[in-house]
Design a protein around this motif. Structure first.
Motif, PDB file in Angstrom:
ATOM      1  N   GLU A   1     -45.329  29.072 114.796  1.00 39.46           N
ATOM      2  CA  GLU A   1     -46.271  27.950 114.695  1.00 39.46           C
ATOM      3  C   GLU A   1     -45.998  27.059 113.494  1.00 39.46           C
ATOM      4  O   GLU A   1     -46.864  26.301 113.063  1.00 39.46           O
ATOM      5  N   GLY A   2     -44.801  27.139 112.930  1.00 40.55           N
ATOM      6  CA  GLY A   2     -44.432  26.246 111.845  1.00 40.55           C
ATOM      7  C   GLY A   2     -45.032  26.650 110.507  1.00 40.55           C
ATOM      8  O   GLY A   2     -45.699  27.673 110.373  1.00 40.55           O
ATOM      9  N   VAL A   3     -44.786  25.806 109.510  1.00 44.83           N
ATOM     10  CA  VAL A   3     -45.236  26.066 108.147  1.00 44.83           C
ATOM     11  C   VAL A   3     -45.922  24.813 107.600  1.00 44.83           C
ATOM     12  O   VAL A   3     -45.490  23.692 107.876  1.00 44.83           O
ATOM     13  N   LYS A   4     -46.965  25.016 106.822  1.00 47.52           N
ATOM     14  CA  LYS A   4     -47.661  23.900 106.187  1.00 47.52           C
ATOM     15  C   LYS A   4     -47.770  24.148 104.690  1.00 47.52           C
ATOM     16  O   LYS A   4     -48.188  25.215 104.256  1.00 47.52           O
ATOM     17  N   LEU A   5     -47.367  23.152 103.913  1.00 49.45           N
ATOM     18  CA  LEU A   5     -47.464  23.204 102.453  1.00 49.45           C
ATOM     19  C   LEU A   5     -48.497  22.173 102.003  1.00 49.45           C
ATOM     20  O   LEU A   5     -48.477  21.022 102.454  1.00 49.45           O
ATOM     21  N   TYR A   6     -49.376  22.597 101.097  1.00 50.80           N
ATOM     22  CA  TYR A   6     -50.392  21.685 100.567  1.00 50.80           C
ATOM     23  C   TYR A   6     -50.424  21.800  99.053  1.00 50.80           C
ATOM     24  O   TYR A   6     -50.494  22.905  98.503  1.00 50.80           O
ATOM     25  N   ILE A   7     -50.351  20.652  98.377  1.00 53.51           N
ATOM     26  CA  ILE A   7     -50.423  20.614  96.914  1.00 53.51           C
ATOM     27  C   ILE A   7     -51.454  19.569  96.511  1.00 53.51           C
ATOM     28  O   ILE A   7     -51.446  18.443  97.025  1.00 53.51           O
ATOM     29  N   LYS A   8     -52.318  19.942  95.592  1.00 46.96           N
ATOM     30  CA  LYS A   8     -53.300  19.000  95.044  1.00 46.96           C
ATOM     31  C   LYS A   8     -53.102  18.943  93.542  1.00 46.96           C
ATOM     32  O   LYS A   8     -53.265  19.939  92.848  1.00 46.96           O
ATOM     33  N   TYR A   9     -52.729  17.769  93.056  1.00 49.22           N
ATOM     34  CA  TYR A   9     -52.408  17.598  91.639  1.00 49.22           C
ATOM     35  C   TYR A   9     -53.354  16.580  91.001  1.00 49.22           C
ATOM     36  O   TYR A   9     -53.438  15.445  91.456  1.00 49.22           O
ATOM     37  N   TYR A  10     -54.066  17.011  89.971  1.00 49.54           N
ATOM     38  CA  TYR A  10     -54.956  16.112  89.226  1.00 49.54           C
ATOM     39  C   TYR A  10     -54.168  15.393  88.142  1.00 49.54           C
ATOM     40  O   TYR A  10     -53.420  16.029  87.388  1.00 49.54           O
ATOM     41  N   TYR A  11     -54.314  14.077  88.082  1.00 52.54           N
ATOM     42  CA  TYR A  11     -53.581  13.298  87.096  1.00 52.54           C
ATOM     43  C   TYR A  11     -53.944  13.736  85.685  1.00 52.54           C
ATOM     44  O   TYR A  11     -55.100  14.010  85.383  1.00 52.54           O
ATOM     45  N   ARG A  12     -52.943  13.782  84.831  1.00 54.23           N
ATOM     46  CA  ARG A  12     -53.193  14.105  83.440  1.00 54.23           C
ATOM     47  C   ARG A  12     -53.373  12.815  82.647  1.00 54.23           C
ATOM     48  O   ARG A  12     -52.864  11.766  83.024  1.00 54.23           O
ATOM     49  N   SER A  13     -54.070  12.914  81.523  1.00 52.48           N
ATOM     50  CA  SER A  13     -54.287  11.722  80.688  1.00 52.48           C
ATOM     51  C   SER A  13     -53.012  11.387  79.952  1.00 52.48           C
ATOM     52  O   SER A  13     -52.142  12.232  79.745  1.00 52.48           O
ATOM     53  N   HIS A  14     -52.885  10.130  79.479  1.00 51.58           N
ATOM     54  CA  HIS A  14     -51.705   9.691  78.742  1.00 51.58           C
ATOM     55  C   HIS A  14     -51.583  10.482  77.456  1.00 51.58           C
ATOM     56  O   HIS A  14     -52.573  10.813  76.834  1.00 51.58           O
TER      57      HIS A  14
END
Length: 248
Positions: free
Chosen positions: A235-248
């Motif tokens: 049934e295939g593969v699913k990759l999920y990434i959630k990245y929160y932006y970092r401050s300067h």
């Protein structure tokens, strides 16, 4: 006498509480030190990997690329000396050398972290997808929603790209997939990266031990990104990434 016993008991209890707090603090400090040490080791390993990839990419560009460039020029010079009966085969060979040179340059750029930072995550991923389609390795597509202009730290973009690159490599080598879909979703606070293939999938209990998955997870942890990869056999593969932006 009773008063003395009560005072002694209170002192013992206070001493025990202080001792436990001290013990817990030492244990917590030890855990934090170990985590910091392991994180530093992971960072060092990734830096070494990045430098190695960069060196390989540079060598490919400078050495193999130079040889292919010379071969392409020599073939161009010989073009007028080839008989008409061999012209088609000669032209085909020349085109193969030219395409190989273009592919090598594209590959060397994907290995060079400086190029990834300069291009940005989205363009680097798009270039990889285009390369797969040109080579006929898989039917790949990338879609984007949201605004790309949100701040994304340079080194973090490299790590995100390497995670996706690892996924792409596994898909092409092992999944027997015909379709690869990548989606980037930008929001004001975070970016979501999703990659899905329609391959044979894998047993999640077995793949947990794989070095590729461990490498991807370690990279995600270094930048505090949420990482999830799911699959079922056939049934295939699913990759999920959630990245929160970092401050300067």
């Amino acid at each position: 006498m009773v008063g003395v016993l009560i005072i002694v008991c209170i002192l013992i209890i206070v001493f025990f509480i202080v001792f436990q707090k001290r013990k817990n603090k030492l244990l917590l400090d030890k855990i934090k030190q170990r985590q910091a040490f392991e994180e530093e080791i992971s960072k060092t390993q990734i830096e070494i990997q990045e430098q190695t990839l960069k060196n390989i990419g540079q060598d490919l560009h400078d050495n193999v690329g130079q040889l292919l460039s010379v071969a392409n020029m020599q073939l161009s010079m010989l073009a007028h000396q080839v008989g008409s009966d061999l012209q088609d085969s000669f032209t085909e060979s020349k085109n193969l050398v030219k395409e190989s040179l273009q592919e090598l340059r594209s590959l060397s750029k994907s290995l060079n972290s400086d190029v990834i930072v300069y291009r940005g995550l989205q363009e680097s991923l798009s270039t990889e997808i285009d390369r797969f389609n040109k080579l006929g390795l898989i039917n790949a597509e990338i879609t984007v929603t949201g605004n790309e202009n949100y701040f994304l730290k340079g080194k973090d973009s490299i790590i995100l790209f390497r995670i996706l690159q690892e996924f792409f490599s596994n898909t092409i080598k092992y999944s027997e997939a015909s379709i690869l879909e990548v989606h980037i979703n930008y929001t004001p606070d975070f970016v979501e990266l999703t990659a899905v293939d329609d391959g044979i999938g894998f047993d999640e209990l077995t793949i947990e031990k794989g070095s590729g998955l461990i490498n991807m997870k370690n990279r995600a942890e270094l930048i505090d990104a949420e990482f999830k990869m799911t699959s079922q056999l056939k049934e295939g593969v699913k990759l999920y990434i959630k990245y929160y932006y970092r401050s300067h």
